[in-house]
Design a protein around this motif. Structure first.
Motif, PDB file in Angstrom:
ATOM      1  N   GLY A 136       0.680  -1.182   0.052  1.00  0.00           N
ATOM      2  CA  GLY A 136       0.024   0.151   0.077  1.00  0.00           C
ATOM      3  C   GLY A 136       0.898   1.218   0.092  1.00  0.00           C
ATOM      4  O   GLY A 136       2.179   1.324   0.009  1.00  0.00           O
ATOM      5  N   GLY A 137       0.196   2.598  -0.063  1.00  0.00           N
ATOM      6  CA  GLY A 137       0.829   3.500   0.121  1.00  0.00           C
ATOM      7  C   GLY A 137       1.682   3.891  -1.291  1.00  0.00           C
ATOM      8  O   GLY A 137       1.631   3.062  -2.354  1.00  0.00           O
ATOM      9  N   GLU A 138       2.605   4.844  -1.060  1.00  0.00           N
ATOM     10  CA  GLU A 138       3.423   5.178  -2.206  1.00  0.00           C
ATOM     11  C   GLU A 138       5.035   5.372  -1.826  1.00  0.00           C
ATOM     12  O   GLU A 138       5.231   6.335  -1.397  1.00  0.00           O
ATOM     13  N   GLY A 139       5.890   4.422  -2.125  1.00  0.00           N
ATOM     14  CA  GLY A 139       7.033   4.427  -1.726  1.00  0.00           C
ATOM     15  C   GLY A 139       7.868   5.187  -3.007  1.00  0.00           C
ATOM     16  O   GLY A 139       7.221   5.397  -4.127  1.00  0.00           O
ATOM     17  N   TRP A 140       9.213   5.197  -2.683  1.00  0.00           N
ATOM     18  CA  TRP A 140       9.894   5.850  -3.976  1.00  0.00           C
ATOM     19  C   TRP A 140       9.979   4.973  -4.999  1.00  0.00           C
ATOM     20  O   TRP A 140      10.395   5.463  -6.273  1.00  0.00           O
ATOM     21  N   ASP A 141       9.812   3.526  -4.958  1.00  0.00           N
ATOM     22  CA  ASP A 141       9.919   2.725  -5.972  1.00  0.00           C
ATOM     23  C   ASP A 141       8.613   1.812  -5.958  1.00  0.00           C
ATOM     24  O   ASP A 141       8.842   0.548  -6.479  1.00  0.00           O
ATOM     25  N   GLY A 142       7.573   2.267  -5.630  1.00  0.00           N
ATOM     26  CA  GLY A 142       6.295   1.329  -5.645  1.00  0.00           C
ATOM     27  C   GLY A 142       5.438   1.227  -4.310  1.00  0.00           C
ATOM     28  O   GLY A 142       5.989   1.993  -3.554  1.00  0.00           O
ATOM     29  N   ALA A 143       4.784   0.438  -4.329  1.00  0.00           N
ATOM     30  CA  ALA A 143       3.734   0.243  -3.053  1.00  0.00           C
ATOM     31  C   ALA A 143       4.619  -0.348  -2.029  1.00  0.00           C
ATOM     32  O   ALA A 143       5.771  -1.044  -2.259  1.00  0.00           O
ATOM     33  N   LEU A 144       4.389  -0.007  -0.810  1.00  0.00           N
ATOM     34  CA  LEU A 144       5.335  -0.373   0.512  1.00  0.00           C
ATOM     35  C   LEU A 144       4.536  -1.755   1.189  1.00  0.00           C
ATOM     36  O   LEU A 144       3.423  -1.821   1.160  1.00  0.00           O
ATOM     37  N   PRO A 145       5.464  -2.553   1.638  1.00  0.00           N
ATOM     38  CA  PRO A 145       5.123  -3.723   2.164  1.00  0.00           C
ATOM     39  C   PRO A 145       4.130  -3.313   3.452  1.00  0.00           C
ATOM     40  O   PRO A 145       4.788  -2.523   4.064  1.00  0.00           O
ATOM     41  N   THR A 146       3.109  -4.329   3.791  1.00  0.00           N
ATOM     42  CA  THR A 146       2.677  -3.937   5.159  1.00  0.00           C
ATOM     43  C   THR A 146       1.561  -5.346   5.312  1.00  0.00           C
ATOM     44  O   THR A 146       1.603  -6.539   4.635  1.00  0.00           O
ATOM     45  N   LEU A 147       1.026  -5.268   6.528  1.00  0.00           N
ATOM     46  CA  LEU A 147      -0.077  -6.398   6.839  1.00  0.00           C
ATOM     47  C   LEU A 147      -1.229  -5.940   7.143  1.00  0.00           C
ATOM     48  O   LEU A 147      -1.469  -4.784   7.584  1.00  0.00           O
ATOM     49  N   VAL A 148      -2.441  -6.726   6.799  1.00  0.00           N
ATOM     50  CA  VAL A 148      -3.789  -6.188   7.087  1.00  0.00           C
ATOM     51  C   VAL A 148      -4.292  -7.778   7.527  1.00  0.00           C
ATOM     52  O   VAL A 148      -3.985  -8.759   7.276  1.00  0.00           O
ATOM     53  N   GLU A 149      -5.137  -7.386   8.604  1.00  0.00           N
ATOM     54  CA  GLU A 149      -6.142  -8.695   9.001  1.00  0.00           C
ATOM     55  C   GLU A 149      -6.742  -9.417   8.048  1.00  0.00           C
ATOM     56  O   GLU A 149      -7.414  -8.453   7.215  1.00  0.00           O
ATOM     57  N   ASP A 150      -6.786 -10.637   8.136  1.00  0.00           N
ATOM     58  CA  ASP A 150      -7.497 -11.411   7.226  1.00  0.00           C
ATOM     59  C   ASP A 150      -7.682 -12.803   7.740  1.00  0.00           C
ATOM     60  O   ASP A 150      -6.633 -13.492   7.849  1.00  0.00           O
ATOM     61  N   ALA A 151      -8.621 -13.052   8.256  1.00  0.00           N
ATOM     62  CA  ALA A 151      -8.980 -14.246   9.000  1.00  0.00           C
ATOM     63  C   ALA A 151      -8.430 -15.434   8.358  1.00  0.00           C
ATOM     64  O   ALA A 151      -8.156 -16.644   8.900  1.00  0.00           O
ATOM     65  N   THR A 152      -8.437 -15.620   6.841  1.00  0.00           N
ATOM     66  CA  THR A 152      -8.083 -16.696   6.101  1.00  0.00           C
ATOM     67  C   THR A 152      -6.729 -16.955   5.865  1.00  0.00           C
ATOM     68  O   THR A 152      -6.496 -17.855   5.349  1.00  0.00           O
ATOM     69  N   GLU A 153      -5.839 -15.893   6.014  1.00  0.00           N
ATOM     70  CA  GLU A 153      -4.512 -15.708   5.768  1.00  0.00           C
ATOM     71  C   GLU A 153      -3.607 -16.112   6.948  1.00  0.00           C
ATOM     72  O   GLU A 153      -4.049 -16.147   8.151  1.00  0.00           O
ATOM     73  N   HIS A 154      -2.334 -16.258   6.499  1.00  0.00           N
ATOM     74  CA  HIS A 154      -1.185 -16.129   7.487  1.00  0.00           C
ATOM     75  C   HIS A 154       0.146 -15.652   6.679  1.00  0.00           C
ATOM     76  O   HIS A 154       0.264 -15.917   5.650  1.00  0.00           O
ATOM     77  N   VAL A 155       1.124 -15.267   7.757  1.00  0.00           N
ATOM     78  CA  VAL A 155       2.308 -14.682   7.167  1.00  0.00           C
ATOM     79  C   VAL A 155       3.547 -15.230   7.948  1.00  0.00           C
ATOM     80  O   VAL A 155       3.316 -15.559   9.131  1.00  0.00           O
ATOM     81  N   PHE A 156       4.632 -15.612   7.270  1.00  0.00           N
ATOM     82  CA  PHE A 156       5.713 -16.022   7.866  1.00  0.00           C
ATOM     83  C   PHE A 156       6.369 -15.164   8.615  1.00  0.00           C
ATOM     84  O   PHE A 156       6.777 -14.007   7.679  1.00  0.00           O
ATOM     85  N   VAL A 157       6.923 -15.216   9.672  1.00  0.00           N
ATOM     86  CA  VAL A 157       7.688 -13.980  10.330  1.00  0.00           C
ATOM     87  C   VAL A 157       8.833 -14.536  11.302  1.00  0.00           C
ATOM     88  O   VAL A 157       8.634 -15.901  11.643  1.00  0.00           O
ATOM     89  N   GLY A 158       9.765 -13.937  11.577  1.00  0.00           N
ATOM     90  CA  GLY A 158      10.754 -14.123  12.443  1.00  0.00           C
ATOM     91  C   GLY A 158      10.548 -13.425  13.711  1.00  0.00           C
ATOM     92  O   GLY A 158      10.261 -12.000  13.478  1.00  0.00           O
ATOM     93  N   LEU A 159      10.781 -13.918  14.840  1.00  0.00           N
ATOM     94  CA  LEU A 159      10.659 -13.254  16.164  1.00  0.00           C
ATOM     95  C   LEU A 159      12.078 -13.053  16.875  1.00  0.00           C
ATOM     96  O   LEU A 159      12.993 -13.903  16.856  1.00  0.00           O
ATOM     97  N   TYR A 160      12.181 -11.516  16.794  1.00  0.00           N
ATOM     98  CA  TYR A 160      13.361 -11.096  17.683  1.00  0.00           C
ATOM     99  C   TYR A 160      13.146 -10.413  18.812  1.00  0.00           C
ATOM    100  O   TYR A 160      11.972  -9.767  19.094  1.00  0.00           O
ATOM    101  N   ASP A 161      14.018 -10.898  19.877  1.00  0.00           N
ATOM    102  CA  ASP A 161      14.146 -10.204  20.996  1.00  0.00           C
ATOM    103  C   ASP A 161      14.700  -8.905  21.151  1.00  0.00           C
ATOM    104  O   ASP A 161      15.983  -8.870  21.313  1.00  0.00           O
ATOM    105  N   VAL A 162      13.923  -7.828  20.934  1.00  0.00           N
ATOM    106  CA  VAL A 162      14.339  -6.652  20.665  1.00  0.00           C
ATOM    107  C   VAL A 162      14.705  -5.935  22.026  1.00  0.00           C
ATOM    108  O   VAL A 162      13.897  -5.690  22.770  1.00  0.00           O
ATOM    109  N   THR A 163      16.086  -5.573  21.919  1.00  0.00           N
ATOM    110  CA  THR A 163      16.361  -4.606  23.216  1.00  0.00           C
ATOM    111  C   THR A 163      15.614  -2.795  22.901  1.00  0.00           C
ATOM    112  O   THR A 163      15.390  -2.690  21.835  1.00  0.00           O
ATOM    113  N   GLU A 164      15.624  -2.130  24.142  1.00  0.00           N
ATOM    114  CA  GLU A 164      15.087  -0.804  24.063  1.00  0.00           C
ATOM    115  C   GLU A 164      15.850  -0.049  23.078  1.00  0.00           C
ATOM    116  O   GLU A 164      15.423   0.737  22.027  1.00  0.00           O
ATOM    117  N   ALA A 165      16.931  -0.051  23.020  1.00  0.00           N
ATOM    118  CA  ALA A 165      18.060   0.503  22.115  1.00  0.00           C
ATOM    119  C   ALA A 165      17.821   0.440  20.844  1.00  0.00           C
ATOM    120  O   ALA A 165      17.612   1.267  19.746  1.00  0.00           O
TER     121      ALA A 165
END
Length: 146
Positions: free
Chosen positions: A38-67
């Motif tokens: 969606g949206g308009e990036g400098w080289d096309g639409a930008l990646p994002t997520l939207v809720e959709d009960a029938t779908e799923h997305v592969f993700v990596g889980l990172y333990d992120v520090t505050e910094a």
């Protein structure tokens, strides 16, 4: 808290550069969401997520520090309001894990560039996404980009 990476940050090498103090904990599936653009990036639409009960997305889980979280906010333009943090639950082999993702604060629609799609697919492959997920991702419509 855990950050669920789905875009270029899914690549462990890129995350190690951007957030050197935030290790990859696991990978999993964000159930009830789909990867879109969606949206308009400098080289096309930008990646994002939207809720959709029938779908799923592969993700990596990172333990992120505050910094490192502050660094990610800058990289993902969350500090400017382009993306916002949304709390989610990710299904992993160790059970459900709570975390957050960046979601575009703009309209859904538009076509990503071939460059953007390639970066996302390469990042997913580096993180160990299954072949059928990679095939689907690489076969999405795209523009020639810049």
């Amino acid at each position: 808290m855990l950050y669920a990476a789905y875009g270029s940050n899914l690549d462990p090498a890129q995350m190690a550069e951007r957030c050197p103090h935030s290790p990859l904990r696991s990978t999993g599936w964000l159930q009830g969401w789909r990867l879109t653009f969606g949206g308009e990036g400098w080289d096309g639409a930008l990646p994002t997520l939207v809720e959709d009960a029938t779908e799923h997305v592969f993700v990596g889980l990172y333990d992120v520090t505050e910094a490192d979280e502050a660094t990610l906010d800058e990289w993902e333009s969350a500090d400017s309001g382009l993306y916002e943090k949304v709390r989610i639950r990710v299904a992993t082999l160790d059970g459900e894990q709570g975390g957050w993702v960046y979601v575009l604060r703009d309209f859904e629609g538009g076509t990503p560039s071939a460059r953007t799609l390639g970066i996302l697919a390469d990042a997913a492959e580096a993180a160990g996404a299954p072949d059928d997920y990679l095939v689907e991702l690489r076969s999405r419509p795209c523009t020639s980009g810049w």
